[in-house]
Design a protein around this motif. Structure first.
Motif, mmCIF file in Angstrom:
data_model
loop_
_atom_site.group_PDB
_atom_site.id
_atom_site.type_symbol
_atom_site.label_atom_id
_atom_site.label_comp_id
_atom_site.label_asym_id
_atom_site.label_seq_id
_atom_site.Cartn_x
_atom_site.Cartn_y
_atom_site.Cartn_z
ATOM 1 N N LEU A 194 0.829 -1.205 0.000
ATOM 2 C CA LEU A 194 0.000 0.000 0.000
ATOM 3 C C LEU A 194 0.864 1.257 0.000
ATOM 4 C CD1 LEU A 194 -2.846 -0.936 2.516
ATOM 5 C CD2 LEU A 194 -3.020 -0.768 0.030
ATOM 6 N N MET A 195 1.920 1.253 0.811
ATOM 7 C CA MET A 195 2.771 2.440 0.902
ATOM 8 C C MET A 195 3.535 2.684 -0.394
ATOM 9 S SD MET A 195 2.020 3.604 3.865
ATOM 10 C CE MET A 195 0.392 2.796 3.749
ATOM 11 N N GLU A 196 3.799 1.632 -1.152
ATOM 12 C CA GLU A 196 4.582 1.771 -2.381
ATOM 13 C C GLU A 196 3.716 1.998 -3.618
ATOM 14 O OE1 GLU A 196 8.269 -1.148 -0.884
ATOM 15 O OE2 GLU A 196 6.918 -1.794 -2.500
ATOM 16 N N ALA A 197 2.398 1.847 -3.472
ATOM 17 C CA ALA A 197 1.507 1.986 -4.632
ATOM 18 C C ALA A 197 1.184 3.453 -4.898
ATOM 19 C CB ALA A 197 0.216 1.210 -4.405
ATOM 20 N N ASP A 198 1.298 3.872 -6.136
ATOM 21 C CA ASP A 198 0.958 5.240 -6.519
ATOM 22 C C ASP A 198 -0.538 5.408 -6.767
ATOM 23 O OD1 ASP A 198 3.649 5.988 -6.451
ATOM 24 O OD2 ASP A 198 3.962 5.337 -8.523
ATOM 25 N N SER A 199 -1.193 4.306 -7.084
ATOM 26 C CA SER A 199 -2.609 4.354 -7.447
ATOM 27 C C SER A 199 -3.174 2.942 -7.364
ATOM 28 C CB SER A 199 -2.758 4.888 -8.881
ATOM 29 O OG SER A 199 -2.177 3.951 -9.805
ATOM 30 N N PRO A 200 -4.504 2.799 -7.379
ATOM 31 C CA PRO A 200 -5.081 1.455 -7.440
ATOM 32 C C PRO A 200 -4.563 0.646 -8.627
ATOM 33 C CG PRO A 200 -6.772 3.039 -6.863
ATOM 34 C CD PRO A 200 -5.547 3.840 -7.211
ATOM 35 N N ASP A 201 -4.388 1.303 -9.772
ATOM 36 C CA ASP A 201 -3.904 0.585 -10.956
ATOM 37 C C ASP A 201 -2.512 0.005 -10.746
ATOM 38 O OD1 ASP A 201 -6.107 0.794 -12.656
ATOM 39 O OD2 ASP A 201 -5.534 2.802 -13.307
ATOM 40 N N SER A 202 -1.654 0.739 -10.020
ATOM 41 C CA SER A 202 -0.296 0.239 -9.825
ATOM 42 C C SER A 202 -0.306 -0.978 -8.901
ATOM 43 C CB SER A 202 0.605 1.337 -9.252
ATOM 44 O OG SER A 202 0.221 1.700 -7.942
ATOM 45 N N ALA A 203 -1.183 -0.998 -7.898
ATOM 46 C CA ALA A 203 -1.284 -2.162 -7.010
ATOM 47 C C ALA A 203 -1.818 -3.370 -7.756
ATOM 48 C CB ALA A 203 -2.174 -1.836 -5.817
ATOM 49 N N ILE A 204 -2.783 -3.147 -8.613
ATOM 50 C CA ILE A 204 -3.367 -4.238 -9.397
ATOM 51 C C ILE A 204 -2.342 -4.803 -10.382
ATOM 52 C CG2 ILE A 204 -5.096 -4.759 -11.173
ATOM 53 C CD1 ILE A 204 -6.940 -2.739 -9.705
ATOM 54 N N GLY A 205 -1.661 -3.909 -11.077
ATOM 55 C CA GLY A 205 -0.669 -4.355 -12.051
ATOM 56 C C GLY A 205 0.489 -5.086 -11.407
ATOM 57 N N ARG A 206 0.897 -4.644 -10.236
ATOM 58 C CA ARG A 206 2.021 -5.274 -9.544
ATOM 59 C C ARG A 206 1.696 -6.716 -9.177
ATOM 60 N NH1 ARG A 206 4.966 -2.996 -3.995
ATOM 61 N NH2 ARG A 206 6.621 -4.579 -3.909
ATOM 62 N N LEU A 207 0.477 -6.957 -8.697
ATOM 63 C CA LEU A 207 0.121 -8.312 -8.295
ATOM 64 C C LEU A 207 0.048 -9.237 -9.504
ATOM 65 C CD1 LEU A 207 -0.713 -9.760 -5.549
ATOM 66 C CD2 LEU A 207 -2.958 -9.895 -6.617
ATOM 67 N N LYS A 208 -0.455 -8.738 -10.598
ATOM 68 C CA LYS A 208 -0.545 -9.576 -11.800
ATOM 69 C C LYS A 208 0.845 -9.964 -12.301
ATOM 70 C CE LYS A 208 -5.069 -7.947 -13.406
ATOM 71 N NZ LYS A 208 -5.825 -7.229 -14.457
ATOM 72 N N GLU A 209 1.815 -9.102 -12.076
ATOM 73 C CA GLU A 209 3.179 -9.400 -12.511
ATOM 74 C C GLU A 209 3.927 -10.281 -11.515
ATOM 75 O OE1 GLU A 209 5.100 -5.690 -13.168
ATOM 76 O OE2 GLU A 209 3.838 -5.127 -14.874
#
Length: 432
Positions: free
Chosen positions: A342-357
């Motif tokens: 959460l602290m490293e995510a810039d936006s909801p999209d970045s958190a979603i994309g990170r998990l998929k990768e």
């Protein structure tokens, strides 16, 4: 003056008292805006839970009774839920232990494992609270640590490719019994059953691989058969040799209303209908605003735990609507990986994309919250610092009154409202 700006006592107000932490919060909602209240149907507490547990073990579903399995000298492992679960292990374990002792085992033959999954272990006083003082004082207690090197045995792979590694000390036993409560789970379909093994007693990499299946569309709350996460973890439990389960269904007062025992799939499935009767609710139309609490402690002990209620509330809100979540979060975010993501995510999209990768347990909760935040505004009433709530893609609020004001400002004075006083266990199902 609009409804949202009214300071005290709306005309025609609905007065509510909801669980929040270990206490209650009182507030009012204008009843003309309330479209529906989604809450569990009530089943009454069994008059004698201990007797029901013994009877369920004597007549198990899909498995031989313990009397045909246990022999003198049999070593038994009993797997119990950690403190994040509402399972009343202190009510169940004495009956299970008594039956094993009656069948000829000694106290030294029985080990109780805390099936912590990725969660942290317990202090001794927490162990005593979970299993009861008498059990804690008289039996061997072991904390599972999913990251403890050298503590795992690899048992092969599931058909979906999950490498199954489980606790070595658990496998040193001849009989493995899983004890848990059966409830709706937001991506494994339901809790209980084989989840005592995965994630309960599994290595971190096994949990990671299994939980990565939550990205598949079939991994839905309230769906067991055909759910890739549950089918995978059940296959893993078969490899690990889970012999027997004792699962209970709880009402919204956390009282035992139903008991199942036996095979980790067949008995588990037999416990789903009474759970669904209580906790699956029909929704004719999604609302502009959903006001939800997960049902108090321990379900709102951290945002990590309260997320389950948020996910259920999201099923009842329209796209672009507002969710107000009441969750005390006395233990903060509740997980180091979750917090870091959460602290490293810039936006909801970045958190979603990170998990998929790069799927990572803990990160999957950040993904789940981000997925909701993309659909709806989330206002959080909690003990979390405002900046922390914002990093979780939520709007912090100091009170339910303030949160309602913000929600009406966003959705309009005529906004429809769905109330969910037990969102942690209530699964809205849109009527077709």
């Amino acid at each position: 003056m609009s409804r949202a700006e009214a300071s005290a006592g709306w005309q025609g107000a609905m007065r509510l008292e909801w669980k929040y932490g270990s206490s209650e919060v009182r507030f009012e909602i204008p009843d003309s805006n309330v479209a529906s209240i989604l809450e569990p149907r009530q089943l009454h507490r069994l008059p004698n839970p201990a007797k029901a547990i013994v009877e369920a073990m004597a007549y198990p579903i899909g498995a031989d009774p313990l009397s045909s399995i246990v022999r003198e000298g049999t070593r038994a492992a009993i797997l119990v839920s950690d403190k994040t679960r509402p399972c009343p292990s202190y009510e169940i374990i004495p009956s299970v232990v008594s039956e094993l002792l009656r069948l000829g085992l000694k106290k030294s033959d029985i080990t109780i494992f805390f099936a912590n999954g990725t969660h942290k272990g317990h202090a001794h006083d927490e162990q005593r609270t979970l299993v009861g003082q008498e059990i804690a004082d008289n039996f061997r207690l072991v904390e599972h640590n999913c990251r403890e090197e050298g503590n795992f045995v690899s048992l092969g792979k599931t058909t979906r490719g999950t490498e199954v590694s489980v606790n070595r000390r658990m496998l040193d036993n001849d009989l493995i019994i899983g004890v848990a409560n059966l409830d709706v789970h937001y991506f494994a379909g339901y809790s209980g059953g084989a989840k005592s093994i995965v994630p309960g007693m599994a290595a971190f990499h096994t949990i990671r691989q299994n939980h990565s299946l939550m990205l598949l569309p079939e991994a839905e709350a309230g769906v067991a058969d055909g759910n890739p996460v549950r089918e995978d973890l059940e296959e893993a439990a078969g490899l690990a040799g889970l012999d027997f389960i004792v699962n209970v269904v709880l009402n919204d007062e956390r009282e035992i209303v139903h008991v199942v025992a036996g095979h980790y799939v067949k008995a588990h499935r037999s416990g789903i209908p009474p759970n669904d009767y209580m906790y699956k609710t029909s929704v004719l139309e999604r609302a502009d605003i959903v006001v939800a609490t997960v049902g108090g402690y321990p379900k709102d002990m951290s945002l990590y735990q309260a997320q389950k209620g948020l996910d259920n509330a999201a099923r009842a809100v329209r796209d672009g609507g507002t969710i107000i979540l009441l969750a005390e979060c006395r233990e903060g975010l509740g997980d180091e990986t979750f917090e870091r993501w959460l602290m490293e995510a810039d936006s909801p999209d970045s958190a979603i994309g990170r998990l998929k990768e790069n799927f990572t347990p803990g990160g999957h909760k950040a993904f789940a919250i981000a997925r909701v935040a993309k659909r709806a505004q989330v206002i959080l009433v909690s003990n979390l610092a405002s900046n922390v709530a914002r990093r979780a893609f939520m709007t912090p609020s100091n009170s339910i009154k303030e949160a309602m004001r913000e929600a009406f400002n966003a959705q309009g004075r005529g906004a429809s409202i769905i109330l969910m006083p037990y969102a942690g266990s209530t699964l809205p199902c849109l009527s077709k």
